[in-house]
Design a protein around this motif. Structure first.
Motif, PDB file in Angstrom:
ATOM      1  N   THR A 163       3.689  18.663 -16.565  1.00 18.59           N
ATOM      2  CA  THR A 163       4.554  19.678 -15.976  1.00 18.59           C
ATOM      3  C   THR A 163       4.578  19.431 -14.481  1.00 18.59           C
ATOM      4  N   ASN A 164       5.755  19.106 -13.953  1.00 20.14           N
ATOM      5  CA  ASN A 164       5.927  18.788 -12.539  1.00 20.14           C
ATOM      6  C   ASN A 164       4.918  17.759 -12.047  1.00 20.14           C
ATOM      7  N   GLY A 165       4.698  16.733 -12.864  1.00 20.79           N
ATOM      8  CA  GLY A 165       3.811  15.639 -12.485  1.00 20.79           C
ATOM      9  C   GLY A 165       2.337  15.872 -12.762  1.00 20.79           C
ATOM     10  N   ASN A 166       1.963  17.077 -13.190  1.00 18.97           N
ATOM     11  CA  ASN A 166       0.562  17.382 -13.471  1.00 18.97           C
ATOM     12  C   ASN A 166       0.301  17.313 -14.973  1.00 18.97           C
ATOM     13  N   LEU A 167      -0.817  16.716 -15.336  1.00 22.44           N
ATOM     14  CA  LEU A 167      -1.169  16.574 -16.747  1.00 22.44           C
ATOM     15  C   LEU A 167      -1.349  17.945 -17.391  1.00 22.44           C
ATOM     16  N   LEU A 219       7.530   8.289 -15.093  1.00 25.29           N
ATOM     17  CA  LEU A 219       7.368   9.700 -14.705  1.00 25.29           C
ATOM     18  C   LEU A 219       8.137   9.997 -13.424  1.00 25.29           C
ATOM     19  N   SER A 220       8.869  11.103 -13.423  1.00 23.13           N
ATOM     20  CA  SER A 220       9.599  11.520 -12.230  1.00 23.13           C
ATOM     21  C   SER A 220       8.833  12.581 -11.441  1.00 23.13           C
ATOM     22  N   GLY A 221       7.926  13.287 -12.112  1.00 25.56           N
ATOM     23  CA  GLY A 221       7.191  14.363 -11.444  1.00 25.56           C
ATOM     24  C   GLY A 221       7.950  15.677 -11.427  1.00 25.56           C
ATOM     25  N   LEU A 222       9.057  15.741 -12.167  1.00 25.18           N
ATOM     26  CA  LEU A 222       9.879  16.948 -12.182  1.00 25.18           C
ATOM     27  C   LEU A 222       9.973  17.511 -13.590  1.00 25.18           C
ATOM     28  N   GLY A 223       9.684  18.787 -13.746  1.00 30.33           N
ATOM     29  CA  GLY A 223       9.845  19.460 -15.030  1.00 30.33           C
ATOM     30  C   GLY A 223       8.855  18.998 -16.077  1.00 30.33           C
ATOM     31  N   GLU A 224       9.249  19.199 -17.341  1.00 29.21           N
ATOM     32  CA  GLU A 224       8.415  18.825 -18.490  1.00 29.21           C
ATOM     33  C   GLU A 224       8.690  17.371 -18.858  1.00 29.21           C
ATOM     34  N   GLU A 225       7.644  16.562 -18.975  1.00 25.75           N
ATOM     35  CA  GLU A 225       7.787  15.161 -19.341  1.00 25.75           C
ATOM     36  C   GLU A 225       6.725  14.794 -20.376  1.00 25.75           C
ATOM     37  N   THR A 226       7.038  13.817 -21.205  1.00 26.27           N
ATOM     38  CA  THR A 226       6.140  13.363 -22.253  1.00 26.27           C
ATOM     39  C   THR A 226       6.097  11.841 -22.256  1.00 26.27           C
ATOM     40  N   LEU A 227       4.901  11.298 -22.382  1.00 28.80           N
ATOM     41  CA  LEU A 227       4.721   9.855 -22.524  1.00 28.80           C
ATOM     42  C   LEU A 227       4.039   9.582 -23.855  1.00 28.80           C
ATOM     43  N   SER A 228       4.407   8.453 -24.473  1.00 25.20           N
ATOM     44  CA  SER A 228       3.872   8.110 -25.792  1.00 25.20           C
ATOM     45  C   SER A 228       3.347   6.676 -25.793  1.00 25.20           C
ATOM     46  N   VAL A 229       3.108   6.163 -26.968  1.00 23.98           N
ATOM     47  CA  VAL A 229       2.655   4.786 -27.139  1.00 23.98           C
ATOM     48  C   VAL A 229       3.675   3.822 -26.525  1.00 23.98           C
ATOM     49  N   ASN A 230       4.948   4.178 -26.554  1.00 25.35           N
ATOM     50  CA  ASN A 230       5.991   3.343 -25.948  1.00 25.35           C
ATOM     51  C   ASN A 230       5.810   3.193 -24.451  1.00 25.35           C
ATOM     52  N   ASN A 231       5.062   4.105 -23.822  1.00 23.56           N
ATOM     53  CA  ASN A 231       4.767   4.049 -22.394  1.00 23.56           C
ATOM     54  C   ASN A 231       3.361   3.505 -22.152  1.00 23.56           C
ATOM     55  N   GLY A 232       2.846   2.784 -23.117  1.00 30.37           N
ATOM     56  CA  GLY A 232       1.532   2.167 -22.963  1.00 30.37           C
ATOM     57  C   GLY A 232       0.361   3.103 -23.214  1.00 30.37           C
ATOM     58  N   LEU A 233       0.608   4.267 -23.821  1.00 33.58           N
ATOM     59  CA  LEU A 233      -0.485   5.203 -24.086  1.00 33.58           C
ATOM     60  C   LEU A 233      -1.471   4.588 -25.075  1.00 33.58           C
ATOM     61  N   SER A 234      -2.710   4.535 -24.678  1.00 37.19           N
ATOM     62  CA  SER A 234      -3.782   4.095 -25.580  1.00 37.19           C
ATOM     63  C   SER A 234      -4.929   5.096 -25.471  1.00 37.19           C
ATOM     64  N   VAL A 249       0.810  -1.216   0.000  1.00 36.75           N
ATOM     65  CA  VAL A 249       0.000   0.000   0.000  1.00 36.75           C
ATOM     66  C   VAL A 249       0.846   1.270   0.000  1.00 36.75           C
ATOM     67  N   VAL A 250       1.972   1.276   0.712  1.00 40.02           N
ATOM     68  CA  VAL A 250       2.731   2.494   0.926  1.00 40.02           C
ATOM     69  C   VAL A 250       3.691   2.833  -0.203  1.00 40.02           C
ATOM     70  N   LYS A 251       4.117   1.881  -0.978  1.00 41.25           N
ATOM     71  CA  LYS A 251       5.149   2.116  -1.988  1.00 41.25           C
ATOM     72  C   LYS A 251       4.655   3.093  -3.064  1.00 41.25           C
ATOM     73  N   PRO A 252       4.972   4.399  -2.949  1.00 39.04           N
ATOM     74  CA  PRO A 252       4.419   5.394  -3.855  1.00 39.04           C
ATOM     75  C   PRO A 252       5.011   5.352  -5.262  1.00 39.04           C
ATOM     76  N   THR A 253       6.170   4.747  -5.432  1.00 35.13           N
ATOM     77  CA  THR A 253       6.777   4.724  -6.752  1.00 35.13           C
ATOM     78  C   THR A 253       6.294   3.527  -7.570  1.00 35.13           C
ATOM     79  N   GLN A 254       5.347   2.783  -7.012  1.00 37.25           N
ATOM     80  CA  GLN A 254       4.807   1.636  -7.715  1.00 37.25           C
ATOM     81  C   GLN A 254       4.139   2.091  -9.012  1.00 37.25           C
ATOM     82  N   ALA A 255       4.460   1.443 -10.094  1.00 37.24           N
ATOM     83  CA  ALA A 255       3.867   1.797 -11.380  1.00 37.24           C
ATOM     84  C   ALA A 255       2.398   1.417 -11.397  1.00 37.24           C
TER      85      ALA A 255
END
Length: 185
Positions: free
Chosen positions: A100-104, A58-73, A21-27
């Motif tokens: 941006t900083n972890g926010n969509l 995702l690190s939650g820091l700065g600008e990040e992008t996820l694509s189909v390679n990250n399971g985007l459907s 339950v506590v492991k926050p970095t769990q995918a």
């Protein structure tokens, strides 16, 4: 001796439960619903869709992008047609979701000769909250016709988390106190 065994089992069950339950970095698979509110153009109306991605990178820091390679459907119903991530003009390098900083920040999704979701048609890999109608094969012939809102639905934890919870629950059930047999003379 029996008390030490029961305490050991209970400690093990608690450790598994807490770790699960506590492991926050769990995918997790993260799900979002989105609503397109087209207020102008040929067919003003609301249109609905959803997308899902794996948040493990995702690190939650700065600008990040996820694509189909990250399971985007993606699933999007627009004008009687259901579009998926494979409908994107630049599939499989697009569509993408931006953070941006972890926010969509939003989705970037381009279906040629139909629509574009994002903030800037001149920079189609930047997600956003605007909806554009595309008048021809030229991306720059877009017309902004509405907005897009996003709402997070449910996150689905990885199987290890669910397994840990199941094991802890089973162990807890196995530790029911036993009634003592009283022999009367």
């Amino acid at each position: 001796m029996k008390l030490a065994k029961d305490i050991g089992i209970a400690a093990f069950a608690v450790a598994i439960s807490v770790a699960a339950v506590v492991k926050p970095t769990q995918a997790a698979l993260v799900n979002y619903d989105f609503t397109v509110n087209a207020t102008s153009g040929d067919r003003p109306s609301q249109y609905f869709g959803s997308f899902r991605y794996d948040d493990s990178t995702l690190s939650g820091l700065g600008e990040e992008t996820l694509s189909v390679n990250n399971g985007l459907s993606i699933l999007f119903d627009y004008l009687g047609t259901q579009y998926t991530e494979a409908s994107d003009f630049d599939y499989p390098s697009s569509p993408v979701v931006n953070f941006t900083n972890g926010n969509l920040s939003g989705l970037s999704y381009l279906v040629e000769d139909r629509f574009f979701i994002g903030n800037d048609p001149g920079n189609p890999n930047t997600g956003g909250t605007k909806f554009y109608s595309i008048l021809s094969g030229d991306l720059l012939s877009t017309t902004e016709v509405g907005t897009v809102t996003y709402s997070k639905s449910t996150s689905i934890p990885e199987p290890m988390t669910l397994g840990g919870i199941a094991i802890a629950g089973a162990m807890a059930l196995g530790m029911k106190p036993k009634k003592k047999l009283i022999v009367r003379l």
